[in-house]
Design a protein around this motif. Structure first.
Motif, mmCIF file in Angstrom:
data_model
loop_
_atom_site.group_PDB
_atom_site.id
_atom_site.type_symbol
_atom_site.label_atom_id
_atom_site.label_comp_id
_atom_site.label_asym_id
_atom_site.label_seq_id
_atom_site.Cartn_x
_atom_site.Cartn_y
_atom_site.Cartn_z
ATOM 1 N N ALA A 143 0.816 -1.207 0.000
ATOM 2 C CA ALA A 143 0.000 0.000 0.000
ATOM 3 C C ALA A 143 0.852 1.261 0.000
ATOM 4 N N SER A 144 2.004 1.211 0.658
ATOM 5 C CA SER A 144 2.870 2.394 0.727
ATOM 6 C C SER A 144 3.943 2.381 -0.356
ATOM 7 N N SER A 145 3.669 1.688 -1.454
ATOM 8 C CA SER A 145 4.528 1.653 -2.645
ATOM 9 C C SER A 145 5.709 0.700 -2.479
ATOM 10 N N GLY A 146 5.415 -0.493 -1.954
ATOM 11 C CA GLY A 146 6.436 -1.529 -1.889
ATOM 12 C C GLY A 146 6.867 -1.977 -3.279
ATOM 13 N N LEU A 147 8.132 -2.296 -3.429
ATOM 14 C CA LEU A 147 8.670 -2.715 -4.721
ATOM 15 C C LEU A 147 8.234 -4.136 -5.075
ATOM 16 N N GLU A 148 8.058 -4.363 -6.374
ATOM 17 C CA GLU A 148 7.759 -5.686 -6.907
ATOM 18 C C GLU A 148 8.805 -6.038 -7.962
ATOM 19 N N TYR A 149 9.175 -7.326 -8.011
ATOM 20 C CA TYR A 149 10.185 -7.802 -8.952
ATOM 21 C C TYR A 149 9.641 -9.007 -9.712
ATOM 22 N N ILE A 150 10.091 -9.174 -10.947
ATOM 23 C CA ILE A 150 9.753 -10.372 -11.710
ATOM 24 C C ILE A 150 10.890 -11.363 -11.539
ATOM 25 N N ILE A 196 7.363 -11.159 -7.334
ATOM 26 C CA ILE A 196 7.693 -11.330 -5.920
ATOM 27 C C ILE A 196 7.792 -9.947 -5.258
ATOM 28 N N SER A 197 7.430 -9.889 -3.986
ATOM 29 C CA SER A 197 7.511 -8.652 -3.221
ATOM 30 C C SER A 197 7.578 -8.992 -1.744
ATOM 31 N N TRP A 198 7.888 -7.986 -0.935
ATOM 32 C CA TRP A 198 8.036 -8.189 0.498
ATOM 33 C C TRP A 198 7.485 -6.969 1.238
ATOM 34 N N PHE A 200 8.521 -4.673 4.416
ATOM 35 C CA PHE A 200 9.806 -4.379 5.054
ATOM 36 C C PHE A 200 9.608 -3.752 6.423
ATOM 37 N N GLU A 201 10.421 -4.210 7.363
ATOM 38 C CA GLU A 201 10.564 -3.553 8.657
ATOM 39 C C GLU A 201 11.924 -2.868 8.699
ATOM 40 N N LEU A 202 12.077 -1.940 9.629
ATOM 41 C CA LEU A 202 13.355 -1.250 9.760
ATOM 42 C C LEU A 202 14.446 -2.257 10.109
ATOM 43 N N GLY A 203 15.550 -2.172 9.391
ATOM 44 C CA GLY A 203 16.654 -3.125 9.551
ATOM 45 C C GLY A 203 16.745 -4.111 8.408
ATOM 46 N N ASP A 204 15.652 -4.265 7.643
ATOM 47 C CA ASP A 204 15.665 -5.121 6.455
ATOM 48 C C ASP A 204 16.300 -4.355 5.299
ATOM 49 N N VAL A 205 16.942 -5.075 4.383
ATOM 50 C CA VAL A 205 17.441 -4.474 3.156
ATOM 51 C C VAL A 205 17.027 -5.336 1.971
ATOM 52 N N LEU A 206 16.893 -4.694 0.830
ATOM 53 C CA LEU A 206 16.593 -5.385 -0.424
ATOM 54 C C LEU A 206 17.853 -5.348 -1.283
ATOM 55 N N LEU A 207 18.285 -6.523 -1.734
ATOM 56 C CA LEU A 207 19.446 -6.644 -2.607
ATOM 57 C C LEU A 207 18.961 -7.145 -3.954
ATOM 58 N N PHE A 208 19.339 -6.455 -5.042
ATOM 59 C CA PHE A 208 18.828 -6.886 -6.345
ATOM 60 C C PHE A 208 19.825 -6.608 -7.456
ATOM 61 N N HIS A 209 19.688 -7.421 -8.509
ATOM 62 C CA HIS A 209 20.503 -7.279 -9.710
ATOM 63 C C HIS A 209 19.899 -6.175 -10.581
ATOM 64 N N PRO A 210 20.717 -5.298 -11.179
ATOM 65 C CA PRO A 210 20.149 -4.168 -11.915
ATOM 66 C C PRO A 210 19.414 -4.539 -13.198
#
Length: 276
Positions: A143-150, A196-198, A200-210
């Motif tokens: 709802a707050s604009s979480g990222l989505e990945y294929i 796929i999406s997640w 996030f809580e504070l302390g989490d990080v998202l790592l992704f390939h460009p």
């Protein structure tokens, strides 16, 4: 010396990065860095850098680039936070260089969407040892604009035009390249993609390939801010392509096409110790 993360990445998280193209690493960033960078973002919103001053800053959206070149907290994040140690657990490089950082703020009710895109088509570099870290400074859900990945799209042979930001039907194309394909209408056919999406809580990080195709919707929450910034890192096999040539470096450089990235535009942050 970089600070140690709260924990190392698991083998499963590292495998997920390379197979899925993106992974959420839970509770790896110390809270002191979250608090410090949240304060730094508020300062940037008041006094943006050169790129942020030129960017369209309305409809609850703010953006900036290369904050580490003019703000001490962002520079300290590059050289002193656990970020580089987490990144190199992915890259397994002998030398890790920093590319750039990028700020994204979507205030509650912001209608600005981030269209489906992959980052690599507007970067003047090529190579496999490239990783982005997206660090949320607020809890984030869809709802707050979480990222989505294929999932797995970083292995697609296709490369798409970079139309990333959409201001209520006004798409902003980044470095137009007519030779590239248009992005498929993923939202019209979502069931055909492994999205796929997640949360996030504070302390989490998202790592992704460009090269992983990703996007996010508007911030339809009326109460939750979405402050986050991405840091981009490169390893040994990355070369400078100069395509697109319009890339906004924060200064002059002497980089040669197809040569390894080098010099002050890609500062060394971590290097493997070698025996004398």
């Amino acid at each position: 010396m970089p600070e140690a993360p709260l924990r190392n990445l698991t083998p499963e998280e590292i495998i997920a990065f390379w197979t899925d193209g993106a992974v959420c690493a839970r509770q790896v960033m110390p809270s002191a860095w979250i608090d410090r960078m949240a304060t730094a973002v508020e300062q940037i919103l008041v006094s943006p850098g050169p790129a942020g001053q030129q960017w369209k800053r309305d409809r609850g959206f703010a953006h900036d680039l290369y904050m580490y070149t003019f703000h001490k907290d962002f520079r300290d994040f590059v050289f002193e936070s656990p970020a580089v140690l987490l990144i190199n657990q992915i890259l397994k490089a002998t030398t890790v260089r920093f590319f750039y950082d990028q700020l994204f703020v979507k205030e509650p009710g912001s209608t600005v969407r981030t269209e489906w895109h992959h980052d690599i088509t507007f970067w003047p570099v090529a190579g496999e040892q490239v990783c982005s870290m997206w660090l949320p400074l607020d809890p984030v859900d869809r709802a707050s604009s979480g990222l989505e990945y294929i999932r797995g799209s970083h292995r697609w042979p296709n490369r798409f035009q970079a139309i990333a930001i959409n201001f209520d039907g006004e798409p902003f194309e980044i470095f137009p390249r007519a030779e590239l394909e248009e992005v498929p209408n993923i939202n019209a056919d979502r069931d055909q993609y492994d999205i796929i999406s997640w949360d996030f809580e504070l302390g989490d990080v998202l790592l992704f390939h460009p090269a992983t195709v990703h996007g996010s919707g508007a911030n339809i929450s009326q109460t939750q801010r979405r402050r986050a910034f991405a840091s981009r890192w490169v390893g040994d096999d990355v070369v400078f392509t100069n395509s697109p040539a319009e890339w906004l470096f924060p200064g002059t450089h002497e980089l040669k096409r197809n040569a390894p990235v080098d010099g002050p535009m890609f500062p060394v942050v971590w290097q493997e110790e070698r025996e004398a």
